[in-house]
Design a protein around this motif. Sequence first.
Motif, PDB file in Angstrom:
ATOM      1  N   UNK A 172       0.827  -1.223   0.000  1.00 23.21           N
ATOM      2  CA  UNK A 172       0.000   0.000   0.000  1.00 23.21           C
ATOM      3  C   UNK A 172       0.853   1.261   0.000  1.00 23.21           C
ATOM      4  N   UNK A 173       1.339   1.613  -1.187  1.00 17.75           N
ATOM      5  CA  UNK A 173       2.170   2.801  -1.361  1.00 17.75           C
ATOM      6  C   UNK A 173       1.370   3.900  -2.050  1.00 17.75           C
ATOM      7  N   UNK A 174       1.944   5.090  -2.040  1.00 18.26           N
ATOM      8  CA  UNK A 174       1.355   6.205  -2.772  1.00 18.26           C
ATOM      9  C   UNK A 174       0.708   7.255  -1.902  1.00 18.26           C
ATOM     10  N   UNK A 175       0.197   6.878  -0.747  1.00 19.04           N
ATOM     11  CA  UNK A 175      -0.371   7.848   0.171  1.00 19.04           C
ATOM     12  C   UNK A 175      -1.808   8.230  -0.123  1.00 19.04           C
ATOM     13  N   UNK A 176      -2.360   9.075   0.745  1.00 16.99           N
ATOM     14  CA  UNK A 176      -3.801   9.348   0.707  1.00 16.99           C
ATOM     15  C   UNK A 176      -4.240  10.137  -0.526  1.00 16.99           C
ATOM     16  N   UNK A 177      -3.421  11.031  -1.034  1.00 17.12           N
ATOM     17  CA  UNK A 177      -3.801  11.737  -2.265  1.00 17.12           C
ATOM     18  C   UNK A 177      -4.010  10.737  -3.406  1.00 17.12           C
ATOM     19  N   UNK A 178      -3.101   9.798  -3.497  1.00 18.71           N
ATOM     20  CA  UNK A 178      -3.207   8.761  -4.531  1.00 18.71           C
ATOM     21  C   UNK A 178      -4.464   7.931  -4.320  1.00 18.71           C
ATOM     22  N   UNK A 179      -4.707   7.508  -3.111  1.00 22.17           N
ATOM     23  CA  UNK A 179      -5.844   6.636  -2.838  1.00 22.17           C
ATOM     24  C   UNK A 179      -7.174   7.366  -3.005  1.00 22.17           C
ATOM     25  N   UNK A 180      -7.213   8.645  -2.655  1.00 21.03           N
ATOM     26  CA  UNK A 180      -8.435   9.418  -2.890  1.00 21.03           C
ATOM     27  C   UNK A 180      -8.739   9.551  -4.372  1.00 21.03           C
ATOM     28  N   UNK A 181      -7.680   9.617  -5.190  1.00 21.22           N
ATOM     29  CA  UNK A 181      -7.910   9.700  -6.638  1.00 21.22           C
ATOM     30  C   UNK A 181      -8.535   8.413  -7.155  1.00 21.22           C
ATOM     31  N   UNK A 182      -8.128   7.262  -6.630  1.00 20.98           N
ATOM     32  CA  UNK A 182      -8.731   5.988  -7.003  1.00 20.98           C
ATOM     33  C   UNK A 182     -10.208   5.965  -6.625  1.00 20.98           C
ATOM     34  N   UNK A 183     -10.512   6.416  -5.420  1.00 22.02           N
ATOM     35  CA  UNK A 183     -11.903   6.410  -4.966  1.00 22.02           C
ATOM     36  C   UNK A 183     -12.763   7.325  -5.835  1.00 22.02           C
ATOM     37  N   UNK A 184     -12.242   8.503  -6.171  1.00 25.81           N
ATOM     38  CA  UNK A 184     -13.012   9.467  -6.963  1.00 25.81           C
ATOM     39  C   UNK A 184     -13.199   9.001  -8.405  1.00 25.81           C
ATOM     40  N   UNK A 185     -12.091   8.650  -9.049  1.00 24.05           N
ATOM     41  CA  UNK A 185     -12.115   8.435 -10.496  1.00 24.05           C
ATOM     42  C   UNK A 185     -12.431   7.000 -10.912  1.00 24.05           C
ATOM     43  N   UNK A 186     -12.371   6.066  -9.968  1.00 22.44           N
ATOM     44  CA  UNK A 186     -12.611   4.671 -10.333  1.00 22.44           C
ATOM     45  C   UNK A 186     -13.739   4.074  -9.491  1.00 22.44           C
ATOM     46  N   UNK A 187     -13.530   3.949  -8.186  1.00 20.02           N
ATOM     47  CA  UNK A 187     -14.468   3.205  -7.341  1.00 20.02           C
ATOM     48  C   UNK A 187     -15.838   3.869  -7.309  1.00 20.02           C
ATOM     49  N   UNK A 188     -15.889   5.140  -6.930  1.00 17.02           N
ATOM     50  CA  UNK A 188     -17.186   5.831  -6.856  1.00 17.02           C
ATOM     51  C   UNK A 188     -17.785   6.048  -8.239  1.00 17.02           C
ATOM     52  N   UNK A 189     -16.936   6.402  -9.197  1.00 20.27           N
ATOM     53  CA  UNK A 189     -17.410   6.670 -10.563  1.00 20.27           C
ATOM     54  C   UNK A 189     -18.086   5.449 -11.172  1.00 20.27           C
ATOM     55  N   UNK A 190     -17.548   4.261 -10.922  1.00 20.61           N
ATOM     56  CA  UNK A 190     -18.090   3.032 -11.508  1.00 20.61           C
ATOM     57  C   UNK A 190     -19.005   2.278 -10.548  1.00 20.61           C
ATOM     58  N   UNK A 191     -19.226   2.853  -9.358  1.00 19.22           N
ATOM     59  CA  UNK A 191     -20.017   2.182  -8.331  1.00 19.22           C
ATOM     60  C   UNK A 191     -19.487   0.771  -8.091  1.00 19.22           C
ATOM     61  N   UNK A 192     -18.178   0.680  -7.934  1.00 21.89           N
ATOM     62  CA  UNK A 192     -17.507  -0.610  -7.814  1.00 21.89           C
ATOM     63  C   UNK A 192     -17.313  -1.002  -6.355  1.00 21.89           C
ATOM     64  N   UNK A 193     -17.209  -2.296  -6.127  1.00 26.52           N
ATOM     65  CA  UNK A 193     -16.728  -2.794  -4.846  1.00 26.52           C
ATOM     66  C   UNK A 193     -15.202  -2.821  -4.892  1.00 26.52           C
ATOM     67  N   UNK A 194     -14.588  -2.801  -3.701  1.00 29.62           N
ATOM     68  CA  UNK A 194     -13.138  -2.721  -3.611  1.00 29.62           C
ATOM     69  C   UNK A 194     -12.596  -3.864  -2.763  1.00 29.62           C
ATOM     70  N   UNK A 195     -11.555  -4.517  -3.271  1.00 29.71           N
ATOM     71  CA  UNK A 195     -10.818  -5.519  -2.512  1.00 29.71           C
ATOM     72  C   UNK A 195      -9.359  -5.080  -2.422  1.00 29.71           C
ATOM     73  N   UNK A 196      -8.752  -5.250  -1.257  1.00 25.02           N
ATOM     74  CA  UNK A 196      -7.326  -4.961  -1.100  1.00 25.02           C
ATOM     75  C   UNK A 196      -6.614  -6.266  -0.807  1.00 25.02           C
ATOM     76  N   UNK A 197      -5.508  -6.474  -1.513  1.00 24.99           N
ATOM     77  CA  UNK A 197      -4.723  -7.690  -1.341  1.00 24.99           C
ATOM     78  C   UNK A 197      -3.280  -7.308  -1.056  1.00 24.99           C
TER      79      UNK A 197
END
Length: 318
Positions: free
Chosen positions: A15-40
Motif C-alpha cells: 500500500x504505497x502512494x499515500x492518501x492523495x493517490x488513494x483518494x484519486x482511485x476512490x473518486x475516479x474509479x471506485x465511486x465513478x463506476x459504483x464498484x466494490x473494492x478488494x485490497x490484497x
Amino acid sequence: MNFKKKYLVVLAGSPRGGEKTWNSLIKYVVNHLNADLAVCTTDNFFNKNLLFEKAKFHWIMKNPNSFEDYYSNFFKGTWREYLLKGKGLGLFESGLIHFALKDFVYRNYKEILEKYEYIIYTRFDQYYVDFHPDITKDKVFIPEGEDYFGICDRHVVIKSKDSKKYFSIIDYIDSQNAFLDIPAYPNCESVYKKHLEYSGLINKVERFERISFTSALKNEPTNWRIPTYKIFLTKNLMIKYPDEFIGAVKTGLKNSNKVTYLMDNFGIVIYYYYLQTRKYIGSLLKSKENNFICEEHGYLFLSERYKNLTTCPECAND
C-alpha cells in the motif's frame, strides 16, 4: 449469468502512494463506476487507512520469509530458473511478488471474483487524473504506453470469466514451454505479454488512453524503481515514470474543462507543462545516434532503465 455487481476493483501489492493517490482511485474509479473494492497485501502491511476502511474485502497473505517459499509450496517446475533469468531487470525483484499475489487472489477468492462481471486488477500506487472508462465489451483492457518490450502490467480490466487464464501466470512460468521461450529482455512486462499470448488473452487486448500514473511518497520503500521527481506544490508526492505521468495528465486535460481541471489539479498540471518543456529541450540537445531504442519500438524519456543496452531487445527477439 446474474452478477452481484458490474465491477470489482482489486488492489494488489504494497500500500504505497499515500492518501492523495488513494483518494484519486476512490473518486475516479471506485465511486465513478459504483464498484466494490478488494485490497490484497501481506499481513505486515495490514493497518487502518482509508483504503482498508473503504474496502469490502481484505485479502491478506501471511508475509513469507521469502516469496520463493510461497512458490515452493505450490509449484515444482521451472519457476525459479525462469525468474532468475530476469534478475536485475525487475522480474526477480518485483515480478516474484506480483505473480505470487495474482496466484493468491485466484487460488483463494475465485468464487468472489466470479460474482462480478468485470475485474479491475491494479496497484495501490496508481494516481488517477481522469475518470475510468465504463466497459461494455468482452475484451482485456490495458492502458496505452509503459510496455517496455512487452505490455503494461500496472492496470487491467478483464471479464471475470477470464480470471483463471489471467491469474495463472505462475503456472505459465513454471512450465517447460515457457522456459524454452523466454523473452530477449525478461522483465515483468515482456513475461506478462508472453503469458497473455500463451493463454490466448492477447487476442482480446484493447488499449485505452492512460488515466493514471505511478506515484510514491518521498523515502517510501520500493522493490524496484526509486522515484526522483517531486510534483510541484506537494509535500512529498513523487512520480516514478515521467512519460507515464505526461500521458495520463494529457488525457485528463483533453477530456475536461481546462480551467476547472487546472484549479482542481494545479500542481500536477504545472508539473506536466514543466516536464513537457524539459522533454522538448532534451530532444533538441540529444543526437539521434545516441538513442539506443530503435524507432520501430518506441522512444523513452528516461534511459536509466536501459543504460546497459546497445541493441533493441524487441528486434533481437524477432
